[in-house]
Design a protein around this motif. Sequence first.
Motif, PDB file in Angstrom:
ATOM      1  N   ALA A 153       0.831  -1.201   0.000  1.00 44.08           N
ATOM      2  CA  ALA A 153       0.000   0.000   0.000  1.00 44.08           C
ATOM      3  C   ALA A 153       0.864   1.250   0.000  1.00 44.08           C
ATOM      4  N   LEU A 154       1.934   1.245   0.783  1.00 47.10           N
ATOM      5  CA  LEU A 154       2.833   2.395   0.831  1.00 47.10           C
ATOM      6  C   LEU A 154       3.527   2.606  -0.510  1.00 47.10           C
ATOM      7  N   VAL A 155       3.918   1.530  -1.158  1.00 48.49           N
ATOM      8  CA  VAL A 155       4.551   1.640  -2.470  1.00 48.49           C
ATOM      9  C   VAL A 155       3.565   2.230  -3.473  1.00 48.49           C
ATOM     10  N   SER A 156       2.308   1.830  -3.403  1.00 48.18           N
ATOM     11  CA  SER A 156       1.299   2.379  -4.306  1.00 48.18           C
ATOM     12  C   SER A 156       1.097   3.868  -4.076  1.00 48.18           C
ATOM     13  N   ILE A 157       1.106   4.278  -2.808  1.00 46.44           N
ATOM     14  CA  ILE A 157       0.940   5.705  -2.500  1.00 46.44           C
ATOM     15  C   ILE A 157       2.112   6.506  -3.061  1.00 46.44           C
ATOM     16  N   THR A 158       3.326   5.985  -2.918  1.00 46.81           N
ATOM     17  CA  THR A 158       4.478   6.712  -3.443  1.00 46.81           C
ATOM     18  C   THR A 158       4.469   6.731  -4.970  1.00 46.81           C
ATOM     19  N   LYS A 159       3.915   5.711  -5.568  1.00 49.12           N
ATOM     20  CA  LYS A 159       3.833   5.658  -7.030  1.00 49.12           C
ATOM     21  C   LYS A 159       2.899   6.745  -7.553  1.00 49.12           C
ATOM     22  N   TYR A 160       1.806   6.991  -6.837  1.00 43.21           N
ATOM     23  CA  TYR A 160       0.815   7.981  -7.252  1.00 43.21           C
ATOM     24  C   TYR A 160       0.822   9.197  -6.323  1.00 43.21           C
ATOM     25  N   PHE A 161       2.004   9.586  -5.863  1.00 39.94           N
ATOM     26  CA  PHE A 161       2.106  10.676  -4.908  1.00 39.94           C
ATOM     27  C   PHE A 161       1.554  11.981  -5.474  1.00 39.94           C
ATOM     28  N   SER A 162       1.700  12.191  -6.766  1.00 36.15           N
ATOM     29  CA  SER A 162       1.200  13.437  -7.359  1.00 36.15           C
ATOM     30  C   SER A 162      -0.320  13.559  -7.195  1.00 36.15           C
TER      31      SER A 162
END
Length: 119
Positions: free
Chosen positions: A70-79
């Motif tokens: 989940a954290l990796v997904s958030i960083t992927k779509y941080f914009s």
Amino acid sequence: MKYLFQFALISAFSLTGELLRALLPFPIPGSVYGMVLLLLLLCLKVVRLEWVENAGDYLVSVLPALFVPALVSITKYFSLVAGHLPAILLICILVTFAVIFVTGHTAQLFRRKGGKIHE
């Protein structure tokens, strides 16, 4: 062999929860149904704590690793998330304090009622 039985028992409750989710018209995840059913049967002493304790302790110990995707997904779509960051942080802080409050009061309730809190 003990761990295999305990994981199988927890998995059986999870599967039962998924079946309940498919049968009942409420928008509640199957895992919640399964864990509530397990809690109910533990409280009624139909299922003994020793039957699931070690596997449950292990699952809680590896729980933080389950949040990595989940954290990796958030960083992927941080914009996409960046514009809402203050609101997200406020919600996280409020929910954290709510969990602390509810957990503390629940523990005090069990202690007052004579329940045994396992450490």
